[in-house]
Design a protein around this motif. Sequence first.
Motif, PDB file in Angstrom:
ATOM      1  N   UNK A 238      36.966  52.483  69.642  1.00 27.90           N
ATOM      2  CA  UNK A 238      36.519  52.833  70.988  1.00 27.90           C
ATOM      3  C   UNK A 238      37.238  54.083  71.480  1.00 27.90           C
ATOM      4  N   UNK A 239      36.474  55.030  71.977  1.00 27.70           N
ATOM      5  CA  UNK A 239      37.026  56.279  72.483  1.00 27.70           C
ATOM      6  C   UNK A 239      37.213  57.335  71.414  1.00 27.70           C
ATOM      7  N   UNK A 240      37.031  56.969  70.156  1.00 26.24           N
ATOM      8  CA  UNK A 240      37.196  57.918  69.047  1.00 26.24           C
ATOM      9  C   UNK A 240      36.048  57.781  68.049  1.00 26.24           C
ATOM     10  N   UNK A 241      34.861  57.391  68.544  1.00 27.22           N
ATOM     11  CA  UNK A 241      33.725  57.239  67.650  1.00 27.22           C
ATOM     12  C   UNK A 241      33.447  58.577  66.972  1.00 27.22           C
ATOM     13  N   UNK A 242      33.114  58.487  65.693  1.00 26.44           N
ATOM     14  CA  UNK A 242      32.932  59.700  64.907  1.00 26.44           C
ATOM     15  C   UNK A 242      31.968  59.402  63.776  1.00 26.44           C
ATOM     16  N   UNK A 243      31.072  60.334  63.484  1.00 19.50           N
ATOM     17  CA  UNK A 243      30.094  60.198  62.413  1.00 19.50           C
ATOM     18  C   UNK A 243      30.110  61.487  61.611  1.00 19.50           C
ATOM     19  N   UNK A 244      30.511  61.389  60.338  1.00 18.55           N
ATOM     20  CA  UNK A 244      30.630  62.581  59.497  1.00 18.55           C
ATOM     21  C   UNK A 244      29.883  62.402  58.184  1.00 18.55           C
TER      22      UNK A 244
ATOM     23  N   UNK B 140      29.879  52.637  40.300  1.00 15.92           N
ATOM     24  CA  UNK B 140      29.999  52.232  41.703  1.00 15.92           C
ATOM     25  C   UNK B 140      30.530  53.400  42.517  1.00 15.92           C
ATOM     26  N   UNK B 141      29.896  53.642  43.672  1.00 14.58           N
ATOM     27  CA  UNK B 141      30.313  54.707  44.582  1.00 14.58           C
ATOM     28  C   UNK B 141      30.266  54.188  46.013  1.00 14.58           C
ATOM     29  N   UNK B 142      31.189  54.654  46.847  1.00 15.39           N
ATOM     30  CA  UNK B 142      31.204  54.308  48.269  1.00 15.39           C
ATOM     31  C   UNK B 142      30.162  55.171  48.969  1.00 15.39           C
ATOM     32  N   UNK B 143      29.166  54.521  49.578  1.00 21.04           N
ATOM     33  CA  UNK B 143      28.118  55.254  50.279  1.00 21.04           C
ATOM     34  C   UNK B 143      28.306  55.195  51.791  1.00 21.04           C
ATOM     35  N   UNK B 144      28.976  54.143  52.295  1.00 26.50           N
ATOM     36  CA  UNK B 144      29.337  54.113  53.713  1.00 26.50           C
ATOM     37  C   UNK B 144      30.783  53.666  53.864  1.00 26.50           C
ATOM     38  N   UNK B 145      31.461  54.358  54.742  1.00 25.31           N
ATOM     39  CA  UNK B 145      32.831  54.006  55.122  1.00 25.31           C
ATOM     40  C   UNK B 145      32.814  53.863  56.634  1.00 25.31           C
ATOM     41  N   UNK B 146      32.831  52.628  57.110  1.00 27.61           N
ATOM     42  CA  UNK B 146      32.904  52.350  58.539  1.00 27.61           C
ATOM     43  C   UNK B 146      34.244  51.678  58.778  1.00 27.61           C
ATOM     44  N   UNK B 147      34.975  52.154  59.770  1.00 23.29           N
ATOM     45  CA  UNK B 147      36.329  51.648  59.964  1.00 23.29           C
ATOM     46  C   UNK B 147      36.739  51.708  61.421  1.00 23.29           C
ATOM     47  N   UNK B 148      37.833  51.029  61.704  1.00 24.27           N
ATOM     48  CA  UNK B 148      38.477  51.093  63.002  1.00 24.27           C
ATOM     49  C   UNK B 148      39.978  51.137  62.764  1.00 24.27           C
ATOM     50  N   UNK B 149      40.713  51.540  63.779  1.00 21.19           N
ATOM     51  CA  UNK B 149      42.168  51.586  63.644  1.00 21.19           C
ATOM     52  C   UNK B 149      42.842  51.221  64.957  1.00 21.19           C
TER      53      UNK B 149
END
Length: 126
Positions: A43-49, A112-121
């Motif tokens: 929250x407050x740092x949403x980012x899509x790259x 195998x490859x990472x196609x989505x990386x969704x995270x929080x911290x």
Amino acid sequence: MTPTDHAAVVALMKTYFEGLHQADSAILRGIFHPQLAYVCATEGDELYLDLETYMARVDGREPPAKRGDARDEAILEIAFGSDRIARVTARMSMMGRDYLDFLTLVRHNGNWRIVTKAFTYLPRKD
């Protein structure tokens, strides 16, 4: 899935953790899908790259290894949906934060490859 698939995903995750610890985009490019979607859900740092923008950020950071940060990481769950899709839940600490990653993997060109990386911290609690 097969024990070989499980071992391949565990090896991919070891590479993932090492690439982040070293802030090495060359290592990470070997495990990310070319169409990677990178999503910060804090929250407050949403980012899509996309992959290239994310790799530029990795290249611009001081490696946690160089900073002397201790490694603290774990695979929490590996789940296979088929022989073409898997999900990994992982946690790690670096750069003063505790991260929770939800990674979606697909089989791409036989690997195998990472196609989505969704995270929080969260700020690290020492």
